[in-house]
Design a protein around this motif. Structure first.
Motif, PDB file in Angstrom:
ATOM      1  N   CYS A 103      -0.485   5.022   8.184  1.00 58.10           N
ATOM      2  CA  CYS A 103       0.716   4.176   8.104  1.00 58.10           C
ATOM      3  C   CYS A 103       0.876   3.347   9.372  1.00 58.10           C
TER       4      CYS A 103
ATOM      5  N   GLN B 191      -1.059  -3.847  11.292  1.00 63.58           N
ATOM      6  CA  GLN B 191      -1.830  -4.946  10.706  1.00 63.58           C
ATOM      7  C   GLN B 191      -0.959  -5.876   9.856  1.00 63.58           C
TER       8      GLN B 191
ATOM      9  N   VAL C  46       3.983  -1.186   3.666  1.00 66.39           N
ATOM     10  CA  VAL C  46       3.612   0.214   3.450  1.00 66.39           C
ATOM     11  C   VAL C  46       4.771   0.985   2.831  1.00 66.39           C
TER      12      VAL C  46
ATOM     13  N   SER D  74     -11.187   1.638   2.127  1.00 64.36           N
ATOM     14  CA  SER D  74     -10.134   1.067   1.291  1.00 64.36           C
ATOM     15  C   SER D  74     -10.412  -0.396   0.962  1.00 64.36           C
TER      16      SER D  74
ATOM     17  N   LEU E 286      -9.701   3.164   6.273  1.00 62.41           N
ATOM     18  CA  LEU E 286      -9.303   1.775   6.066  1.00 62.41           C
ATOM     19  C   LEU E 286     -10.498   0.896   5.702  1.00 62.41           C
TER      20      LEU E 286
ATOM     21  N   ILE F  94       0.835  -1.196   0.000  1.00 63.66           N
ATOM     22  CA  ILE F  94       0.000   0.000   0.000  1.00 63.66           C
ATOM     23  C   ILE F  94       0.872   1.249   0.000  1.00 63.66           C
TER      24      ILE F  94
ATOM     25  N   GLU G  72       0.732  -4.995   7.051  1.00 67.69           N
ATOM     26  CA  GLU G  72       0.786  -4.659   5.630  1.00 67.69           C
ATOM     27  C   GLU G  72       2.160  -4.099   5.260  1.00 67.69           C
TER      28      GLU G  72
ATOM     29  N   LEU H 234      -1.740   0.503   9.429  1.00 70.65           N
ATOM     30  CA  LEU H 234      -1.452  -0.516   8.414  1.00 70.65           C
ATOM     31  C   LEU H 234      -0.237  -1.358   8.800  1.00 70.65           C
TER      32      LEU H 234
END
Length: 336
Positions: free
Chosen positions: A18, A24, A28, A233, A230, A4, A26, A21
């Motif tokens: 950020c 989580q 980034v 998204s 989010l 992402i 992800e 994410l």
């Protein structure tokens, strides 16, 4: 795990996105040009909390750099883009209009082109409640006409929505625009009222209260904004083949395109907002009552029916909760 791209990663909203994410798991990629519109050390302090994460990569780059942006998209090929970077502020647009054209128009075009050629699955971008301009109908709805902006900042945000729709229509690029309503909270922007008021009160200076205090704002806490972004998204818009083309509703399109308000759905009188802040600081404010500033509006109020219906979310943090959290952060960060 998704890859992402978050633009404005050192900015207020981008920073919180950020963080969430990364928590989580992800991958980034953060982008920011670290300009000096406000205190760069605050941006650097936000960024310092991200750069030690293994799944975070940062690029310092200007959105208006056409070649640099094209190369960035070619190199990273993000799955999704959360475009929060912009030249913000209504009042600054009166004195430095070219900054808004460079960042919000040229920069947004570079984002759209990057998404188009790299196969991005969903572009979510920041719009603003400012697009409602001089609308009198309350609460503001995404199904209302917004063709009468009262600041260049608002006009660039409306233009972003139109540009995004064009790319959704021509290239089937799923896009979602988010009209944010007066975002506040820890790590907030120094040009926003809560930050300005807090700093002035603690320094014993008068606060500027525009429109003689007759203002109402739909103050929205940063955690609610983050959750809303989010959730949206993850909700990729689809084409709407049932749209006839004769429907005048600006909130409906045949393209994979959506617009949402993200606001607290509860306007607050500016006077009461100041009272809550005074209670938190333990100090009364000296108020300098002033007329309305050009480009400003007396009231904002978000209709969030579409947001609730499509992603099941309603912001709920009150200023009685949010303002103390900001004050606690401010005192800690600045030693005030």
């Amino acid at each position: 795990m998704s890859k992402i791209l978050v633009t404005g990663a050192a900015g207020f909203i981008g920073f919180f996105l950020c963080k969430q994410l990364l928590d989580q798991g992800e991958e980034v990629i953060g982008l920011d040009n670290l300009n000096d519109y406000y205190d760069v050390t605050l941006k650097q302090a936000r960024l310092a909390q991200l750069t030690d994460k293994n799944n975070f990569l940062f690029y310092q780059l200007d959105l208006a750099d056409r070649q640099g942006m094209a190369q960035l998209f070619a190199d990273i090929k993000p799955d999704r883009v959360l475009h929060m970077a912009a030249q913000a502020g209504v009042r600054y647009s009166l004195t430095n209009p070219h900054a808004y054209v460079d960042c919000n128009l040229v920069g947004f075009m570079n984002i759209l082109e990057g998404c188009r050629y790299s196969g991005v699955k969903h572009l979510v971008y920041a719009s603003s409640s400012s697009v409602y301009g001089s609308n009198k109908k309350m609460p503001f709805s995404v199904h209302d006409n917004v063709d009468h902006p009262v600041s260049l900042y608002a006009a660039t945000k409306k233009a972003n929505e139109l540009m995004a729709h064009t790319y959704s229509h021509l290239y089937s690029l799923p896009t979602t625009g988010l009209r944010f309503f007066t975002v506040y909270g820890p790590w907030g922007r120094p040009d926003m009222a809560l930050f300005l008021f807090t700093k002035a009160i603690l320094e014993g200076r008068a606060i500027d209260v525009f429109n003689y205090g007759k203002m109402r704002r739909d103050f929205t806490y940063i955690d609610d904004i983050t959750e809303g972004v989010l959730r949206v998204s993850d909700n990729i818009p689809s084409p709407n083949p049932d749209w006839s083309g004769y429907d005048p509703d600006p909130g409906i399109s045949a393209a994979p395109y959506k617009i949402y308000n993200i606001g607290n759905n509860k306007p607050v009188e500016l006077g009461y907002f100041i009272e809550v802040l005074e209670d938190c600081l333990g100090t009364k404010a000296v108020k300098k009552l002033l007329p309305m500033q050009p480009g400003d509006v007396p009231e904002t109020y978000a209709n969030i029916d579409d947001l609730q219906k499509d992603v099941g979310f309603k912001p709920s943090t009150s200023i009685e909760v949010g303002i103390p959290r900001f004050v606690e952060w401010y005192r800690s960060f600045y030693g005030a």
